[in-house]
Design a protein around this motif. Structure first.
Motif, short mmCIF file in Angstrom:
data_model
loop_
_atom_site.label_atom_id
_atom_site.label_comp_id
_atom_site.label_asym_id
_atom_site.label_seq_id
_atom_site.Cartn_x
_atom_site.Cartn_y
_atom_site.Cartn_z
N ALA A 228 0.63 -1.45 0.42
CA ALA A 228 -0.04 -0.25 -0.11
C ALA A 228 0.93 1.04 0.28
CB ALA A 228 -0.52 -0.19 0.88
N GLU A 229 2.44 1.12 0.62
CA GLU A 229 2.76 2.01 1.07
C GLU A 229 3.80 2.20 -0.43
OE1 GLU A 229 6.82 3.84 3.04
OE2 GLU A 229 5.21 2.38 4.02
N ARG A 231 2.06 1.67 -3.79
CA ARG A 231 0.97 2.31 -4.74
C ARG A 231 1.11 3.76 -4.58
NH1 ARG A 231 -1.76 -1.82 -7.23
NH2 ARG A 231 -3.33 0.54 -7.65
N GLU A 232 1.23 4.33 -3.19
CA GLU A 232 0.89 5.40 -2.74
C GLU A 232 2.49 6.07 -3.43
OE1 GLU A 232 0.12 8.73 0.49
OE2 GLU A 232 -0.27 6.78 1.16
N ARG A 233 3.56 5.65 -3.11
CA ARG A 233 4.17 6.49 -3.85
C ARG A 233 4.60 6.26 -5.63
NH1 ARG A 233 9.51 3.51 -2.48
NH2 ARG A 233 10.51 5.50 -3.15
N GLU A 235 1.56 6.31 -7.45
CA GLU A 235 0.95 7.01 -7.99
C GLU A 235 1.60 8.35 -7.99
OE1 GLU A 235 -2.42 5.80 -6.04
OE2 GLU A 235 -3.10 4.39 -6.67
N ARG A 236 2.25 8.81 -7.07
CA ARG A 236 2.44 10.11 -7.10
C ARG A 236 3.35 10.22 -7.86
NH1 ARG A 236 2.66 9.91 -0.87
NH2 ARG A 236 5.01 9.74 -1.57
N LYS A 261 -3.46 4.41 -12.46
CA LYS A 261 -4.54 3.04 -12.01
C LYS A 261 -3.45 1.89 -12.74
CE LYS A 261 -7.64 -0.14 -10.75
NZ LYS A 261 -7.75 -1.23 -11.31
N THR A 264 0.35 2.05 -12.51
CA THR A 264 0.62 1.82 -11.36
C THR A 264 0.91 -0.01 -10.75
OG1 THR A 264 -0.07 3.36 -9.78
CG2 THR A 264 0.19 1.99 -8.89
#
Length: 375
Positions: A228-229, A231-233, A235-236, A261, A264
């Motif tokens: 999850a961490e 993926r967040e990086r 996406e940014r 999406k 990613t």
């Protein structure tokens, strides 16, 4: 000296008026594009506004599509029987006239002005060309490619100075950006490969470089918190890369979100298979190559529009599936069986056992238990 000073001030005032006029024209074009839902809706308004504001009797817009020989023509003209005949002729042309202003603009990629007593290259079979004394062609440029051409015609003499030419070039680029954005959005919605896949490939390569994804331990991707961490990086970074790559070409928030999406998923997940795995109607997924993905729905096999950006990406997805299970797939072990976390069965084959690139099959686990009534 007084006269020279007054003349200089008059020239400065005229220059300011001209500059204001040019800014107003660009602003008006921007307004028309912002208010339009599609290019087809904007085209008539653009031709009318530019022709009327610039003082040309006839305006036309060639909208070039793929293949380049096909086109749509939008025409506007002042109320006049002779001009109506010219407009009808332009609309009836089966192809871009050559020699002609349009073809010359397409060859050079620059504005073209013909004015004077010399015959104008409009169309050899057009008797009315004898009454046309001025013609101006303006390219519509999107990402360095000619997507269309504005043509303005008049029975009187016209000039286009350097400042006005620069203003019109900017307008042509604005229209080109709008048209290019619409084309990319249509391609993404329809799932066409072409430039969307190339775009995603470029973004993915830069993403790998920026986050150094090649050094990421595949076992980390099996940890949901770490995933999850990550993926967040991702996406940014992808959002920033898309902004740098496209600017305002794709303005739709929905389209940009979908691109983020999908890229990613390709970088950290199962790529285009993610959406298929979530589809309750899909029971089997078969990947025969990067661009040949089949699914089974209600007992029938069908080819989808989903595509991987490369065979290397298919190989990476296979490794992500088997790595958390302690399995490996390589040239020494080119075939592997595994299970996804939801119980779905996976079989993968890579070269040299697979001749046309990596292949993958997923038999989805059915979450609903059958009762004796179903039998």
């Amino acid at each position: 000296e007084v006269r020279e000073l007054l003349a200089a001030k008059d020239r400065e005032a005229q220059a300011r008026l001209v500059a204001q006029h040019h800014v107003a024209l660009k602003h008006r074009v921007s307004q028309l594009l912002a208010a339009a839902i599609s290019f087809d809706e904007a085209a008539p308004e653009l031709v009318h506004e530019l022709s009327r504001t610039l003082g040309w009797e006839v305006g036309a817009l060639w909208h070039l599509e793929q293949p380049a020989s096909s086109r749509q023509v939008t025409v506007w003209h002042l109320p006049d029987a002779a001009l109506a005949g010219l407009a009808d002729h332009l609309k009836s042309l089966a192809s871009v006239p050559d020699p002609g202003v349009v073809s010359e603009v397409l060859r050079t990629g620059k504005p073209v002005l013909h004015a004077g007593d010399a015959p104008l290259p409009i169309a050899e079979d057009l008797p009315l060309k004898r009454i046309v004394r001025s013609a101006f062609g303006l390219p519509v440029i999107g990402e360095g490619v000619a997507l269309g051409v504005f043509v303005f015609l008049d029975r009187g003499a016209h000039t286009v100075d350097a400042e006005l030419r620069n203003t019109l070039v900017t307008i042509g680029e604005l229209v080109g950006q709008f048209l290019r954005r619409e084309q990319l959005e249509e391609q993404l919605i329809q799932g066409q490969e072409d430039e969307i896949v190339l775009l995603k490939r470029r973004i993915h390569e830069r993403l790998v470089e920026e986050l150094d994804l090649k050094k990421v331990d595949l076992a980390v991707l099996g940890n949901q918190a770490h995933l999850a961490e990550m993926r967040e990086r991702c996406e940014r970074v992808i959002a920033n890369l898309l902004s740098r790559e496209l600017g305002g070409v794709i303005s739709s928030h929905e389209i940009r979100t979908r691109l983020v999406k999908e890229i990613t998923d390709e970088a950290l997940g199962l790529g285009p298979l993610e959406e298929l795995l979530l589809d309750p109607e899909v029971t089997d997924i078969l990947v025969n190559n990067k661009d040949r993905i089949y699914v089974e729905r209600r007992g029938k096999l069908e080819l989808t529009h989903k595509k991987f950006i490369s065979n290397e990406q298919v190989r990476a997805v296979i490794e992500r599936i088997v790595a958390p299970l302690g399995r490996r797939v390589d040239e020494a072990n080119p075939m592997v069986d595994a299970r996804l976390p939801d119980g779905s069965r996976v079989n993968a084959v890579i070269p040299p056992l697979s001749l046309k690139g990596p292949s993958l099959s997923i038999r989805k686990f059915v979450g609903v238990r059958y009762s004796h009534e179903d039998l």
